[in-house]
Motif scaffolding. Structure first.
Motif, PDB file in Angstrom:
ATOM      1  N   LEU A   1      -2.071  37.957 211.548  1.00  0.00           N
ATOM      2  CA  LEU A   1      -0.622  38.195 211.470  1.00  0.00           C
ATOM      3  C   LEU A   1      -0.354  39.598 212.017  1.00  0.00           C
ATOM      4  N   LYS A   2      -0.454  39.726 213.304  1.00  0.00           N
ATOM      5  CA  LYS A   2      -0.421  41.022 213.992  1.00  0.00           C
ATOM      6  C   LYS A   2       0.941  41.701 213.889  1.00  0.00           C
ATOM      7  N   THR A   3       0.871  43.011 213.860  1.00  0.00           N
ATOM      8  CA  THR A   3       2.058  43.841 213.908  1.00  0.00           C
ATOM      9  C   THR A   3       1.655  45.232 214.372  1.00  0.00           C
ATOM     10  N   LYS A   4       2.602  45.988 214.821  1.00  0.00           N
ATOM     11  CA  LYS A   4       2.310  47.337 215.325  1.00  0.00           C
ATOM     12  C   LYS A   4       2.131  48.339 214.185  1.00  0.00           C
ATOM     13  N   TYR A   5       2.861  48.150 213.095  1.00  0.00           N
ATOM     14  CA  TYR A   5       2.873  49.122 212.005  1.00  0.00           C
ATOM     15  C   TYR A   5       2.322  48.514 210.724  1.00  0.00           C
ATOM     16  N   THR A   6       1.345  49.194 210.135  1.00  0.00           N
ATOM     17  CA  THR A   6       0.778  48.768 208.859  1.00  0.00           C
ATOM     18  C   THR A   6       0.810  49.944 207.897  1.00  0.00           C
ATOM     19  N   ILE A   7       1.345  49.700 206.714  1.00  0.00           N
ATOM     20  CA  ILE A   7       1.343  50.699 205.651  1.00  0.00           C
ATOM     21  C   ILE A   7       0.423  50.171 204.545  1.00  0.00           C
ATOM     22  N   TRP A   8      -0.615  50.931 204.247  1.00  0.00           N
ATOM     23  CA  TRP A   8      -1.541  50.619 203.163  1.00  0.00           C
ATOM     24  C   TRP A   8      -1.013  51.362 201.938  1.00  0.00           C
ATOM     25  N   ILE A   9      -0.632  50.602 200.905  1.00  0.00           N
ATOM     26  CA  ILE A   9       0.066  51.174 199.750  1.00  0.00           C
ATOM     27  C   ILE A   9      -0.860  51.179 198.530  1.00  0.00           C
ATOM     28  N   THR A  10      -0.928  52.311 197.856  1.00  0.00           N
ATOM     29  CA  THR A  10      -1.703  52.388 196.618  1.00  0.00           C
ATOM     30  C   THR A  10      -1.058  53.376 195.656  1.00  0.00           C
ATOM     31  N   GLY A  11      -1.164  53.067 194.393  1.00  0.00           N
ATOM     32  CA  GLY A  11      -0.692  53.976 193.344  1.00  0.00           C
ATOM     33  C   GLY A  11      -1.851  54.508 192.541  1.00  0.00           C
ATOM     34  N   THR A  12      -3.049  54.173 192.945  1.00  0.00           N
ATOM     35  CA  THR A  12      -4.242  54.620 192.241  1.00  0.00           C
ATOM     36  C   THR A  12      -4.787  55.861 192.925  1.00  0.00           C
ATOM     37  N   PRO A  13      -4.959  56.926 192.174  1.00  0.00           N
ATOM     38  CA  PRO A  13      -5.500  58.132 192.798  1.00  0.00           C
ATOM     39  C   PRO A  13      -6.932  57.885 193.267  1.00  0.00           C
ATOM     40  N   TRP A  14      -7.213  58.334 194.448  1.00  0.00           N
ATOM     41  CA  TRP A  14      -8.569  58.216 194.951  1.00  0.00           C
ATOM     42  C   TRP A  14      -8.873  59.384 195.853  1.00  0.00           C
TER      43      TRP A  14
ATOM     44  N   GLU B   1       7.143  36.714 215.200  1.00  0.00           N
ATOM     45  CA  GLU B   1       6.888  38.121 215.504  1.00  0.00           C
ATOM     46  C   GLU B   1       7.074  38.940 214.225  1.00  0.00           C
ATOM     47  N   TRP B   2       6.054  39.714 213.889  1.00  0.00           N
ATOM     48  CA  TRP B   2       6.107  40.589 212.720  1.00  0.00           C
ATOM     49  C   TRP B   2       6.216  42.021 213.211  1.00  0.00           C
ATOM     50  N   ASN B   3       7.240  42.746 212.751  1.00  0.00           N
ATOM     51  CA  ASN B   3       7.470  44.112 213.200  1.00  0.00           C
ATOM     52  C   ASN B   3       6.778  45.151 212.319  1.00  0.00           C
ATOM     53  N   PHE B   4       6.529  44.787 211.065  1.00  0.00           N
ATOM     54  CA  PHE B   4       6.051  45.779 210.106  1.00  0.00           C
ATOM     55  C   PHE B   4       5.379  45.041 208.962  1.00  0.00           C
ATOM     56  N   ARG B   5       4.297  45.623 208.431  1.00  0.00           N
ATOM     57  CA  ARG B   5       3.663  44.987 207.268  1.00  0.00           C
ATOM     58  C   ARG B   5       3.197  46.041 206.287  1.00  0.00           C
ATOM     59  N   GLY B   6       3.163  45.633 205.044  1.00  0.00           N
ATOM     60  CA  GLY B   6       2.635  46.477 203.980  1.00  0.00           C
ATOM     61  C   GLY B   6       1.528  45.731 203.264  1.00  0.00           C
ATOM     62  N   ILE B   7       0.467  46.449 202.960  1.00  0.00           N
ATOM     63  CA  ILE B   7      -0.630  45.894 202.176  1.00  0.00           C
ATOM     64  C   ILE B   7      -0.605  46.657 200.858  1.00  0.00           C
ATOM     65  N   ASP B   8      -0.042  46.032 199.834  1.00  0.00           N
ATOM     66  CA  ASP B   8       0.131  46.668 198.534  1.00  0.00           C
ATOM     67  C   ASP B   8      -1.172  46.569 197.744  1.00  0.00           C
ATOM     68  N   GLU B   9      -1.354  47.498 196.822  1.00  0.00           N
ATOM     69  CA  GLU B   9      -2.570  47.542 196.006  1.00  0.00           C
ATOM     70  C   GLU B   9      -3.800  47.602 196.910  1.00  0.00           C
TER      71      GLU B   9
ATOM     72  N   VAL C   1      13.062  47.168 213.586  1.00  0.00           N
ATOM     73  CA  VAL C   1      13.086  46.493 212.286  1.00  0.00           C
ATOM     74  C   VAL C   1      14.513  46.378 211.790  1.00  0.00           C
ATOM     75  N   TRP C   2      15.260  47.469 211.887  1.00  0.00           N
ATOM     76  CA  TRP C   2      16.638  47.482 211.390  1.00  0.00           C
ATOM     77  C   TRP C   2      17.484  46.412 212.074  1.00  0.00           C
ATOM     78  N   ASP C   3      17.155  46.089 213.314  1.00  0.00           N
ATOM     79  CA  ASP C   3      17.898  45.095 214.069  1.00  0.00           C
ATOM     80  C   ASP C   3      17.252  43.712 213.898  1.00  0.00           C
ATOM     81  N   ASN C   4      17.370  43.154 212.719  1.00  0.00           N
ATOM     82  CA  ASN C   4      16.883  41.804 212.403  1.00  0.00           C
ATOM     83  C   ASN C   4      15.372  41.630 212.586  1.00  0.00           C
ATOM     84  N   GLY C   5      14.610  42.602 212.130  1.00  0.00           N
ATOM     85  CA  GLY C   5      13.153  42.522 212.226  1.00  0.00           C
ATOM     86  C   GLY C   5      12.537  41.670 211.127  1.00  0.00           C
TER      87      GLY C   5
END
Length: 167
Positions: free
Chosen positions: A150-163, A125-133, A42-46
């Motif tokens: 929209l495939k990628t190797k790394y997915t971060i599911w982001i939430t600020g709601t306690p569950w 090519e997508w190197n990384f994705r985030g799914i916010d909320e 990612v750091w190298d022009n991802g």
């Protein structure tokens, strides 16, 4: 961020899914950027994309990228959409000398008139994705289809709601 790096270095998988659950105003999107940028590819022009149900978070992400020495001049942020300060989604393409962070609203991708947009974005090519909320119920069948296309190797599911994950 360090635990994330340790894990992806120690465990070899085809894909990685992580849940980034934190309290509101913690800096989830800033942490997401650090997680993405901690990977050499990612750091190298991802190419990174962040999909959210709340486009109002875009301005804080842009401020994080422009206001932090680690990201300034290295990350090129593009908000896909129509209107002032947005990039025509059909004309977007990766730059050759920056990390590209593409901000997209779930509503934009679900809009039937933008069906061709998914095909346009699939060619990159997508190197990384985030799914916010990630907790807001945005994961409909259509959302899953879009995310899977929209495939990628790394997915971060982001939430600020306690569950509660486990009973």
């Amino acid at each position: 961020v360090e635990k994330f790096k340790e894990y992806v270095t120690a465990v070899s998988l085809d894909t990685y899914d992580f849940l980034l659950a934190a309290v509101m105003r913690f800096g989830k999107n800033f942490t997401f950027l650090h997680m993405a940028m901690s990977l050499p590819k990612v750091w190298d022009n991802g190419n990174i994309y962040l999909l959210t149900n709340r486009p109002d978070v875009f301005s804080s992400i842009i401020n994080d990228c422009n206001g932090h020495i680690e990201f300034y001049g290295k990350v090129k942020v593009s908000v896909l959409g129509e209107g002032k300060d947005k990039v025509n989604p059909y004309l977007w393409k990766p730059s050759s000398n920056h990390v590209d962070l593409v901000l997209m609203s779930n509503q934009l991708l679900k809009n039937k008139k933008h069906k061709k947009l998914i095909n346009h974005l699939k060619q990159f090519e997508w190197n990384f994705r985030g799914i916010d909320e990630a907790d807001t119920g945005q994961m409909t069948e259509l959302s899953e289809k879009i995310i899977d296309s929209l495939k990628t190797k790394y997915t971060i599911w982001i939430t600020g709601t306690p569950w509660k994950l486990f009973e």
